[in-house]
Design a protein around this motif. Structure first.
Motif, PDB file in Angstrom:
ATOM      1  N   ALA A  47      -0.408   4.328  -0.097  1.00 35.98           N
ATOM      2  CA  ALA A  47      -1.132   3.172  -0.638  1.00 35.98           C
ATOM      3  C   ALA A  47      -0.855   1.970   0.247  1.00 35.98           C
ATOM      4  O   ALA A  47       0.239   1.825   0.786  1.00 35.98           O
ATOM      5  CB  ALA A  47      -0.702   2.881  -2.068  1.00 35.98           C
ATOM      6  N   THR A 150      -5.010   8.445  -1.070  1.00 37.50           N
ATOM      7  CA  THR A 150      -4.727   7.101  -0.570  1.00 37.50           C
ATOM      8  C   THR A 150      -5.391   6.066  -1.464  1.00 37.50           C
ATOM      9  O   THR A 150      -6.550   6.220  -1.848  1.00 37.50           O
ATOM     10  CB  THR A 150      -5.255   6.952   0.876  1.00 37.50           C
ATOM     11  OG1 THR A 150      -4.605   7.916   1.698  1.00 37.50           O
ATOM     12  CG2 THR A 150      -5.005   5.565   1.423  1.00 37.50           C
ATOM     13  N   ALA A 152      -6.326   2.039  -1.487  1.00 36.82           N
ATOM     14  CA  ALA A 152      -6.473   0.830  -0.676  1.00 36.82           C
ATOM     15  C   ALA A 152      -6.778  -0.334  -1.610  1.00 36.82           C
ATOM     16  O   ALA A 152      -7.687  -0.260  -2.428  1.00 36.82           O
ATOM     17  CB  ALA A 152      -7.604   1.011   0.330  1.00 36.82           C
ATOM     18  N   ALA A 170     -10.876   2.001   4.376  1.00 35.87           N
ATOM     19  CA  ALA A 170     -10.659   3.049   3.373  1.00 35.87           C
ATOM     20  C   ALA A 170     -11.771   4.088   3.435  1.00 35.87           C
ATOM     21  O   ALA A 170     -11.525   5.271   3.190  1.00 35.87           O
ATOM     22  CB  ALA A 170     -10.567   2.442   1.993  1.00 35.87           C
ATOM     23  N   ILE A 173     -11.045   7.216   5.324  1.00 34.85           N
ATOM     24  CA  ILE A 173     -10.016   8.119   4.819  1.00 34.85           C
ATOM     25  C   ILE A 173     -10.667   9.013   3.765  1.00 34.85           C
ATOM     26  O   ILE A 173     -11.200   8.529   2.760  1.00 34.85           O
ATOM     27  CB  ILE A 173      -8.841   7.336   4.204  1.00 34.85           C
ATOM     28  CG1 ILE A 173      -8.231   6.399   5.253  1.00 34.85           C
ATOM     29  CG2 ILE A 173      -7.780   8.281   3.657  1.00 34.85           C
ATOM     30  CD1 ILE A 173      -7.211   5.415   4.695  1.00 34.85           C
ATOM     31  N   ASN A 175      -9.726  11.049   1.351  1.00 38.10           N
ATOM     32  CA  ASN A 175      -9.267  11.120  -0.036  1.00 38.10           C
ATOM     33  C   ASN A 175      -8.755   9.753  -0.487  1.00 38.10           C
ATOM     34  O   ASN A 175      -7.608   9.617  -0.881  1.00 38.10           O
ATOM     35  CB  ASN A 175      -8.184  12.188  -0.160  1.00 38.10           C
ATOM     36  CG  ASN A 175      -7.876  12.543  -1.597  1.00 38.10           C
ATOM     37  OD1 ASN A 175      -8.541  12.092  -2.530  1.00 38.10           O
ATOM     38  ND2 ASN A 175      -6.859  13.364  -1.791  1.00 38.10           N
ATOM     39  N   SER A 176      -9.616   8.734  -0.405  1.00 36.56           N
ATOM     40  CA  SER A 176      -9.157   7.384  -0.735  1.00 36.56           C
ATOM     41  C   SER A 176      -9.901   6.821  -1.934  1.00 36.56           C
ATOM     42  O   SER A 176     -11.030   7.212  -2.224  1.00 36.56           O
ATOM     43  CB  SER A 176      -9.313   6.456   0.460  1.00 36.56           C
ATOM     44  OG  SER A 176     -10.675   6.201   0.723  1.00 36.56           O
ATOM     45  N   GLN A 177      -9.235   5.885  -2.582  1.00 35.65           N
ATOM     46  CA  GLN A 177      -9.836   5.104  -3.658  1.00 35.65           C
ATOM     47  C   GLN A 177      -9.609   3.641  -3.336  1.00 35.65           C
ATOM     48  O   GLN A 177      -8.611   3.282  -2.726  1.00 35.65           O
ATOM     49  CB  GLN A 177      -9.168   5.415  -4.999  1.00 35.65           C
ATOM     50  CG  GLN A 177      -9.404   6.800  -5.486  1.00 35.65           C
ATOM     51  CD  GLN A 177      -8.745   7.011  -6.847  1.00 35.65           C
ATOM     52  OE1 GLN A 177      -8.278   6.087  -7.489  1.00 35.65           O
ATOM     53  NE2 GLN A 177      -8.724   8.259  -7.289  1.00 35.65           N
ATOM     54  N   ARG A 178     -10.550   2.792  -3.755  1.00 29.05           N
ATOM     55  CA  ARG A 178     -10.398   1.358  -3.545  1.00 29.05           C
ATOM     56  C   ARG A 178     -10.513   0.640  -4.863  1.00 29.05           C
ATOM     57  O   ARG A 178     -11.140   1.060  -5.764  1.00 29.05           O
ATOM     58  CB  ARG A 178     -11.485   0.796  -2.631  1.00 29.05           C
ATOM     59  CG  ARG A 178     -11.650   1.551  -1.361  1.00 29.05           C
ATOM     60  CD  ARG A 178     -12.655   0.887  -0.437  1.00 29.05           C
ATOM     61  NE  ARG A 178     -14.044   0.948  -0.842  1.00 29.05           N
ATOM     62  CZ  ARG A 178     -14.851   1.962  -0.617  1.00 29.05           C
ATOM     63  NH1 ARG A 178     -14.420   3.005  -0.010  1.00 29.05           N
ATOM     64  NH2 ARG A 178     -16.091   1.936  -0.974  1.00 29.05           N
TER      65      ARG A 178
END
Length: 178
Positions: A47, A150, A152, A170, A173, A175-178
Motif C-alpha cells: 500500500a 495493492t 493506492a 495504480a 498495477i 491487482n490494485s484498488q484506489r
C-alpha cells in the motif's frame, strides 16, 4: 535509496519474516516499492499513500520532487520550533489544523536530535545523487511488475500529487484498488 533497501532487507531477514505486507506514505511509498522489488516473493501486499515519488512520470520529475522535499525539510531544520514544523507540514498536507499536536511534538523531538540534520542531509543528497548517477530509484516504469494486492491512496487536495497521477500509477498495477 539502495542503501535504505539493503538496510531494510537485512532487518527483515534478521526478524525472520518470510512473508510481510509493506506500507509507505510519501517518500515511504517509493521505499516500500523498492523493497517490494528487492524481495517480491516475500511481500504479500503493498500500500502507498500520497507518494508523488511513486507517480513521477520521468526521472527528472523525481529528481525535482526530491529537491523540493529537501528544500521544504531543510527549512524546518533552520529554525526548529512548533511553528516552523507546522509551516513545513502545511506545505505537504491540505489542512494543517487537522494535525494532532503530538505529531508536531514528535517531529520537534526528532528534528532536535544532534545527528538528525546531518542524517537528513545525507539521505536527501544521496537520493538525488543516486538519480543523477542513473541508479534505478525511479519506479513508475516498473509498476506493472507488482503482482500482489495493492492499495493506492491519494487525496484530492494533496499539494504534492493529484488523483489523476495516482490513478495513472495504480492503473498500471494489475491487482490494485484506489
Amino acid at each position: 535509496q539502495l542503501a535504505m533497501i539493503a538496510h531494510l532487507s537485512a532487518l527483515i531477514d534478521h526478524l525472520g519474516l518470510e512473508r510481510y505486507a509493506i506500507v509507505g506514505s510519501s517518500l515511504g511509498g517509493l521505499i516500500a516499492a523498492l523493497q517490494y522489488f528487492a524481495m517480491p516473493d516475500r511481500v504479500s501486499a503493498f500500500a502507498f499513500a500520497g507518494s508523488a515519488a511513486m507517480y513521477a512520470a520521468e526521472p527528472a520529475a523525481l529528481r525535482d520532487i526530491f529537491a523540493d522535499s529537501f528544500r521544504n525539510g531543510s527549512m524546518a531544520y533552520a529554525d526548529i520550533s512548533i511553528e516552523t514544523l507546522r509551516k513545513r507540514l502545511g506545505n505537504i498536507v491540505f489542512d494543517v489544523a487537522c494535525l494532532p499536536e503530538y505529531v508536531l511534538h514528535t517531529q520537534l523531538t526528532s528534528y532536535a536530535l544532534p545527528w538528525s540534520l546531518k542524517a537528513y542531509q545525507y539521505r536527501m543528497q544521496g537520493m538525488i545523487a543516486a538519480l543523477d548517477a542513473g541508479e534505478d530509484g525511479w519506479i513508475r516504469h516498473r509498476l506493472a511488475e507488482i503482482a500482489v494486492p495493492t492499495l493506492a491512496i491519494a487525496g484530492d487536495r494533496d499539494p504534492r500529487t493529484t488523483p489523476a497521477w495516482e490513478a495513472a500509477a495504480a492503473g498500471g498495477i494489475a491487482n490494485s484498488q484506489r
